[in-house]
Design a protein around this motif. Sequence first.
Motif, PDB file in Angstrom:
ATOM      1  N   ASP A  24       0.685  -1.259   0.086  1.00  0.00           N
ATOM      2  CA  ASP A  24      -0.018   0.063   0.094  1.00  0.00           C
ATOM      3  C   ASP A  24       0.753   1.122  -0.058  1.00  0.00           C
ATOM      4  N   VAL A  25       1.898   1.135   0.755  1.00  0.00           N
ATOM      5  CA  VAL A  25       2.836   2.484   0.726  1.00  0.00           C
ATOM      6  C   VAL A  25       3.516   2.441  -0.702  1.00  0.00           C
ATOM      7  N   PHE A  26       3.923   1.323  -1.154  1.00  0.00           N
ATOM      8  CA  PHE A  26       4.535   1.599  -2.576  1.00  0.00           C
ATOM      9  C   PHE A  26       3.453   1.902  -3.592  1.00  0.00           C
ATOM     10  N   ALA A  27       2.329   1.403  -3.529  1.00  0.00           N
ATOM     11  CA  ALA A  27       1.306   2.126  -4.430  1.00  0.00           C
ATOM     12  C   ALA A  27       1.170   3.408  -4.324  1.00  0.00           C
ATOM     13  N   SER A  28       1.236   4.041  -3.123  1.00  0.00           N
ATOM     14  CA  SER A  28       1.060   5.403  -3.009  1.00  0.00           C
ATOM     15  C   SER A  28       2.190   6.397  -3.505  1.00  0.00           C
ATOM     16  N   LEU A  53       8.049  11.268  -9.148  1.00  0.00           N
ATOM     17  CA  LEU A  53       9.310  11.553  -7.897  1.00  0.00           C
ATOM     18  C   LEU A  53       8.885  12.457  -6.774  1.00  0.00           C
ATOM     19  N   ASP A  54       8.047  13.440  -6.889  1.00  0.00           N
ATOM     20  CA  ASP A  54       7.543  14.196  -5.913  1.00  0.00           C
ATOM     21  C   ASP A  54       6.692  13.175  -4.826  1.00  0.00           C
ATOM     22  N   GLU A  55       5.802  12.549  -5.465  1.00  0.00           N
ATOM     23  CA  GLU A  55       5.036  11.861  -4.378  1.00  0.00           C
ATOM     24  C   GLU A  55       5.705  10.725  -3.961  1.00  0.00           C
ATOM     25  N   ASN A  61       9.505  10.483   3.194  1.00  0.00           N
ATOM     26  CA  ASN A  61       9.729  11.325   4.281  1.00  0.00           C
ATOM     27  C   ASN A  61       8.508  11.445   5.017  1.00  0.00           C
ATOM     28  N   ALA A  62       7.591  10.482   5.121  1.00  0.00           N
ATOM     29  CA  ALA A  62       6.176  10.890   6.186  1.00  0.00           C
ATOM     30  C   ALA A  62       6.810   9.811   7.362  1.00  0.00           C
ATOM     31  N   ALA A  68       7.635   2.036   9.153  1.00  0.00           N
ATOM     32  CA  ALA A  68       7.672   0.873   8.568  1.00  0.00           C
ATOM     33  C   ALA A  68       9.447   0.587   8.124  1.00  0.00           C
ATOM     34  N   MET A  69      10.152   1.480   8.153  1.00  0.00           N
ATOM     35  CA  MET A  69      11.496   0.925   8.062  1.00  0.00           C
ATOM     36  C   MET A  69      11.979   0.466   9.595  1.00  0.00           C
TER      37      MET A  69
END
Length: 94
Positions: A24-28, A53-55, A61-62, A68-69
């Motif tokens: 879900d993170v990667f899709a966003s 790239l901006d998204e 950076n959220a 998650a990391m």
Amino acid sequence: MLVAVRAEVENVDRWREGFKTHGDVFASQKISIAHLGATDDNKVIAVCETSDLDEFMRVFNAPETAEAMQHDGITGGVEVFVLDDVFLSLEDDH
């Protein structure tokens, strides 16, 4: 656009398994594919193809991404590289 993220982790297998749970993170981040690699000394890299790239950077950076990391066992040394140049090697026909 290709973006590479390099990091140090506690355990490569834990990182690989955790990485694959964040669809879900990667899709966003508008990621269509991610290539994963690791060294024997627990350094890892993910090379991601994103259409925005901006998204990608906004989500990267959220605070949720930092959580998650941490969940995936990233211990530090996180670096982001935007792959913005290409070199093509052509074989000589002679």
